[in-house]
Design an enzyme around this catalytic site. Structure first.
Site, PDB file in Angstrom:
ATOM      1  CG  LEU A   1      -2.317  -0.685   0.940  1.00 34.66           C
ATOM      2  CD1 LEU A   1      -3.170  -0.647   2.195  1.00 34.66           C
ATOM      3  CD2 LEU A   1      -3.064  -0.025  -0.213  1.00 34.66           C
TER       4      LEU A   1
ATOM      5  CB  ILE B   1      -0.458   2.439  -4.185  1.00 34.57           C
ATOM      6  CG1 ILE B   1      -0.198   1.042  -4.767  1.00 34.57           C
ATOM      7  CG2 ILE B   1      -1.524   3.180  -4.980  1.00 34.57           C
ATOM      8  CD1 ILE B   1       0.415   1.046  -6.140  1.00 34.57           C
ATOM      9  CD  GLU B   2      -2.777   5.523   0.069  1.00 29.72           C
ATOM     10  OE1 GLU B   2      -2.714   6.690  -0.353  1.00 29.72           O
ATOM     11  OE2 GLU B   2      -3.852   4.984   0.374  1.00 29.72           O
ATOM     12  CB  SER B   3       3.812   7.729   0.313  1.00 28.68           C
ATOM     13  OG  SER B   3       4.377   6.501   0.783  1.00 28.68           O
TER      14      SER B   3
END
Length: 398
Positions: free
Chosen positions: A144, A147-149
């Site tokens: 995750l 994708i997020e950062s």
């Protein structure tokens, strides 16, 4: 014919036998139908035993200790590469879905996640996987932050910040300090604990469905509940894939699944995911209040820029004057820090060089965070109580 007895077996004719012959024939019949007894225990045979089914020959093996329960491959194997450990976890199935296919197409042009993101994960991935294993949560969730950062802890987005892009309120709800001098969302180790707490909360809220949990993490609980209620009214299934949500509504969920598919394909994994060793990289250590990160770095013999990169949560580059704080540092530097701690003393209030104004700052807040009086800050910078400060402006602190 002497003593020979001839038995006529034609139908309707039965010989008359003496009692002695009858007993002899009965005995021979019983012996012919019996199996050889190999039991050497001396126990008597059971004369009333029921007929037994055919016995399968036994293969005698050397006695061994009781076997352990079968473990998932990712747990049973000693992995050298953490990415491969995630790929083999196989807790989350990647569905055949048009939106996942769309993002897989973007990966061919390096558009799924930043090209340097997998390498940027190196300082943090071991600790994140360890935390997931301790909670018995899917290892795939470690993708995750990709994708997020892009696995950059100092990134701030629209309403979110840090590896996991947590909002300020979500961070506070899960015991992170978020204020003008320290933003716990930018400290990857406690931020990971907060993010996993939140994901587990969503997993339980949405009927133990990880796809729904990740979607809600991205799009918000309320929007996902609305989509589920719409399906419920129509008598349709309520799992995430049945909701018909598009990539515009739940982009993170579909990107995450596509990244997982890329990781599980040996060819695309080797091209996109440089190996990360299955070993800790960083240590955490408590540091005194009021000390500048640059001074800590100098005492350890490392660059101030590198230490700041590992510790973006300290907004002013200084350990706040109140509260307990830890820093992230390379494991190899831990002995040097422990030796330097004796000489690291809190800075004299106000002795911090200069400060660059950030959005939302106030003069009184800056003075308080740096342990100095407001009137001194104003005097040093030729300001008064009516002065207006702007982001990017440099203020003297000594």
């Amino acid at each position: 014919m002497g003593n020979t007895v001839i038995l006529d077996t034609l139908p309707g004719r039965r010989p008359a036998l003496s009692k002695g012959w009858f007993v002899l024939l009965l005995t021979l019949t019983i012996l012919a139908g019996c199996q050889v007894n190999t039991d050497t225990s001396g126990e008597p045979w059971e004369t009333d035993a029921q007929p037994q089914p055919e016995q399968v020959p036994l293969v005698v093996k050397e006695a061994t200790a009781p076997s352990e329960p079968a473990l998932p491959e990712a747990e049973a194997k000693a992995y050298q590469n953490l990415w491969q450990k995630i790929a083999d976890a196989q807790t989350i199935a990647v569905p055949s879905h048009s939106e996942v296919t769309y993002f897989l197409g973007l990966n061919r042009n390096n558009g799924l996640f930043p090209i340097n993101a997998p390498a940027a994960a190196e300082p943090w991935l071991y600790d994140i996987i360890s935390e997931l294993e301790a909670r018995d949560m899917p290892l795939e969730l470690a993708l995750l932050p990709l994708i997020e950062s892009g696995y950059h802890p100092g990134v701030k987005g629209l309403g979110g910040a840090g590896l996991w892009q947590l909002s300020a309120q979500t961070g506070r709800n899960h015991h992170l300090r978020v204020n003008q001098s320290f933003d716990g969302r930018l400290d990857p180790i406690p931020a990971t604990r907060a993010a996993l707490d939140y994901l587990l909360y969503l997993y339980e809220m949405f009927n133990n469905d990880w796809l729904s949990a990740v979607a809600a993490y991205n799009m918000g609980e309320g929007k996902l509940k609305t989509a589920i209620e719409r399906n419920r009214r129509k008598g349709k299934a309520e799992d995430f894939l049945a909701l018909g949500l598009s990539r515009n509504q739940a982009p993170t969920l579909y990107k995450w699944l596509a990244a997982l598919a890329v990781l599980r394909d040996p060819q695309t994994q080797s091209a996109s995911f440089p190996p990360i060793a299955n070993a800790p990289v960083l240590a955490r250590e408590a540091v005194p209040n009021g000390v500048a990160l640059s001074n800590i770095a100098q005492a350890m013999g490392m660059s101030a820029k590198e230490l700041s990169r590992l510790n973006p949560a300290f907004r002013d580059g200084i350990v706040p004057f109140s509260g307990k704080y830890q820093i992230n540092l390379p494991e190899s530097r831990l002995p040097a820090l422990n030796a330097a701690l004796v000489n690291l003393r809190p800075s004299t209030p106000g002795k911090g060089g200069s400060y660059q104004v950030k959005s939302g700052d106030t003069l009184s807040g800056i003075a308080k965070r740096h342990g100095m009086r407001l009137d001194k800050l104003l005097s040093l910078n030729g300001l008064n109580m009516k002065s207006i400060i702007k982001p990017g402006q440099q203020l003297r602190l000594e």
